[in-house]
Design a protein around this motif. Structure first.
Motif, mmCIF file in Angstrom:
data_model
loop_
_atom_site.group_PDB
_atom_site.id
_atom_site.type_symbol
_atom_site.label_atom_id
_atom_site.label_comp_id
_atom_site.label_asym_id
_atom_site.label_seq_id
_atom_site.Cartn_x
_atom_site.Cartn_y
_atom_site.Cartn_z
ATOM 1 N N GLY A 158 0.831 -1.209 0.000
ATOM 2 C CA GLY A 158 0.000 0.000 0.000
ATOM 3 C C GLY A 158 0.859 1.249 0.000
ATOM 4 O O GLY A 158 0.615 2.201 -0.751
ATOM 5 N N PHE A 159 1.905 1.242 0.816
ATOM 6 C CA PHE A 159 2.821 2.380 0.893
ATOM 7 C C PHE A 159 3.570 2.550 -0.433
ATOM 8 O O PHE A 159 3.690 3.671 -0.949
ATOM 9 C CB PHE A 159 3.803 2.177 2.048
ATOM 10 C CG PHE A 159 4.683 3.354 2.323
ATOM 11 C CD1 PHE A 159 4.142 4.531 2.835
ATOM 12 C CD2 PHE A 159 6.044 3.294 2.077
ATOM 13 C CE1 PHE A 159 4.951 5.637 3.089
ATOM 14 C CE2 PHE A 159 6.868 4.392 2.321
ATOM 15 C CZ PHE A 159 6.315 5.560 2.833
ATOM 16 N N ALA A 160 4.042 1.419 -0.993
ATOM 17 C CA ALA A 160 4.769 1.478 -2.275
ATOM 18 C C ALA A 160 3.869 2.040 -3.377
ATOM 19 O O ALA A 160 4.316 2.854 -4.199
ATOM 20 C CB ALA A 160 5.283 0.088 -2.658
ATOM 21 N N GLY A 161 2.596 1.641 -3.383
ATOM 22 C CA GLY A 161 1.645 2.175 -4.375
ATOM 23 C C GLY A 161 1.499 3.679 -4.227
ATOM 24 O O GLY A 161 1.460 4.414 -5.221
ATOM 25 N N GLY A 162 1.434 4.149 -2.981
ATOM 26 C CA GLY A 162 1.330 5.584 -2.720
ATOM 27 C C GLY A 162 2.574 6.333 -3.166
ATOM 28 O O GLY A 162 2.474 7.414 -3.764
ATOM 29 N N LEU A 163 3.744 5.749 -2.899
ATOM 30 C CA LEU A 163 5.009 6.359 -3.355
ATOM 31 C C LEU A 163 5.006 6.519 -4.869
ATOM 32 O O LEU A 163 5.389 7.568 -5.396
ATOM 33 C CB LEU A 163 6.199 5.476 -2.965
ATOM 34 C CG LEU A 163 6.673 5.449 -1.518
ATOM 35 C CD1 LEU A 163 7.900 4.550 -1.410
ATOM 36 C CD2 LEU A 163 6.999 6.830 -1.002
ATOM 37 N N MET A 164 4.545 5.479 -5.558
ATOM 38 C CA MET A 164 4.579 5.513 -7.020
ATOM 39 C C MET A 164 3.599 6.543 -7.564
ATOM 40 O O MET A 164 3.935 7.299 -8.489
ATOM 41 C CB MET A 164 4.304 4.123 -7.579
ATOM 42 C CG MET A 164 5.505 3.205 -7.377
ATOM 43 S SD MET A 164 5.116 1.476 -7.513
ATOM 44 C CE MET A 164 5.137 1.268 -9.283
ATOM 45 N N LEU A 165 2.398 6.591 -6.999
ATOM 46 C CA LEU A 165 1.423 7.596 -7.419
ATOM 47 C C LEU A 165 1.982 9.004 -7.183
ATOM 48 O O LEU A 165 1.897 9.881 -8.052
ATOM 49 C CB LEU A 165 0.106 7.414 -6.647
ATOM 50 C CG LEU A 165 -0.947 8.493 -6.849
ATOM 51 C CD1 LEU A 165 -1.369 8.578 -8.310
ATOM 52 C CD2 LEU A 165 -2.165 8.227 -5.963
ATOM 53 N N GLY A 166 2.585 9.216 -6.004
ATOM 54 C CA GLY A 166 3.151 10.520 -5.681
ATOM 55 C C GLY A 166 4.279 10.895 -6.623
ATOM 56 O O GLY A 166 4.338 12.020 -7.128
ATOM 57 N N VAL A 167 5.148 9.945 -6.899
ATOM 58 C CA VAL A 167 6.299 10.212 -7.770
ATOM 59 C C VAL A 167 5.835 10.596 -9.178
ATOM 60 O O VAL A 167 6.335 11.544 -9.779
ATOM 61 C CB VAL A 167 7.232 8.978 -7.787
ATOM 62 C CG1 VAL A 167 7.916 8.836 -9.118
ATOM 63 C CG2 VAL A 167 8.274 9.098 -6.693
#
Ligand SMILES: [Zn+2]
Length: 240
Positions: free
Chosen positions: A32-41
């Motif tokens: 979930g955190f990795a998905g958020g990082l990718m969306l943010g990036v």
């Protein structure tokens, strides 16, 4: 400088693979955190840079955004083709080790491109370099995680998964080192970053986030995703 950042990418990829191998019960939170990082990036870091760098609009649309859509579609196409192959090999259930290795090899190729983008960005300037460094290093965690997971998921031996993980971790360094030999024009780099953003967003939306909620549909996973986006916003704001 680029090769130095690529070293960070190397360590981050290994960290992602290590977590993929270790974490089992908190896996959904990490995903979930990795998905958020990718969306943010993609939304807060890559796309603004890409639109700035990519130059003239094409038929009324910024070139970087056209390639963003193209990257998303291509990732979707590749994923569908793999799914069809999967289905052809026995009702979608039986997993073919070759598919896992092919997907991992594709990840390695992608990480090589990450390294080239990184090197090219530092040629354009420190600001561009910092933006791409942020994008490469944060999402490399997810790259390492995916490379390990996808190789072992398809029934390959652990040592093969570790081998693919190391190849994926070395690829950004090799890619960044090759840019010492040539210069990439800024427009081309902007276009590539747009394309890359599209593929990355697809990966986050279609693979990482559904996988995060697959076994545990939980509010804490959603919070981790929002935290991932917030973290990138913070880093972009501080770097600005
Ligand atoms: Zn990558």
């Amino acid at each position: 400088m680029a090769v130095f950042v690529a070293l960070g990418a190397f360590l981050m990829t290994l960290a992602g693979g290590w977590v993929a191998q270790r974490v089992t019960d908190r896996r959904h939170l990490v995903l979930g955190f990795a998905g958020g990082l990718m969306l943010g990036v993609v939304g807060l870091d890559l796309l603004p840079e890409a639109v700035d760098a990519a130059g003239e609009p094409v038929f009324g649309v910024p070139a970087a955004l056209l390639l963003f859509v193209g990257g998303f579609l291509l990732a979707h196409l590749v994923e569908r083709l793999l799914a069809v192959r999967r289905a052809a090999h026995g009702a979608g259930e039986e997993r073919v080790p070759q598919v896992g290795l092919t997907a991992a090899a594709a990840m390695v190729g992608h990480s090589l491109m990450d390294g080239i983008a990184l090197g090219a960005a530092f040629q354009v300037g420190a600001g561009m370099g910092a933006a791409v460094a942020l994008a490469v290093i944060t999402h490399d965690f997810a790259d390492g995680f995916n490379t390990y997971t996808i190789t072992s998921l398809y029934g390959n031996a652990r040592h093969k998964a570790v081998f693919m993980l190391f190849a994926d971790a070395l690829a950004p360094i090799v890619g960044a080192a090759t840019t010492l030999l040539f210069t990439l024009p800024e427009e081309l780099l902007g276009c590539y970053l747009g394309f890359f953003g599209g593929a990355l967003l697809y990966l986050a939306a279609a693979e990482i986030l559904p996988e995060a909620h697959h076994a545990h549909p939980a509010r804490s996973t959603l919070l981790c995703t929002v935290a991932g986006v917030g973290f990138i916003w913070l880093v972009v704001g501080v770097a600005d």
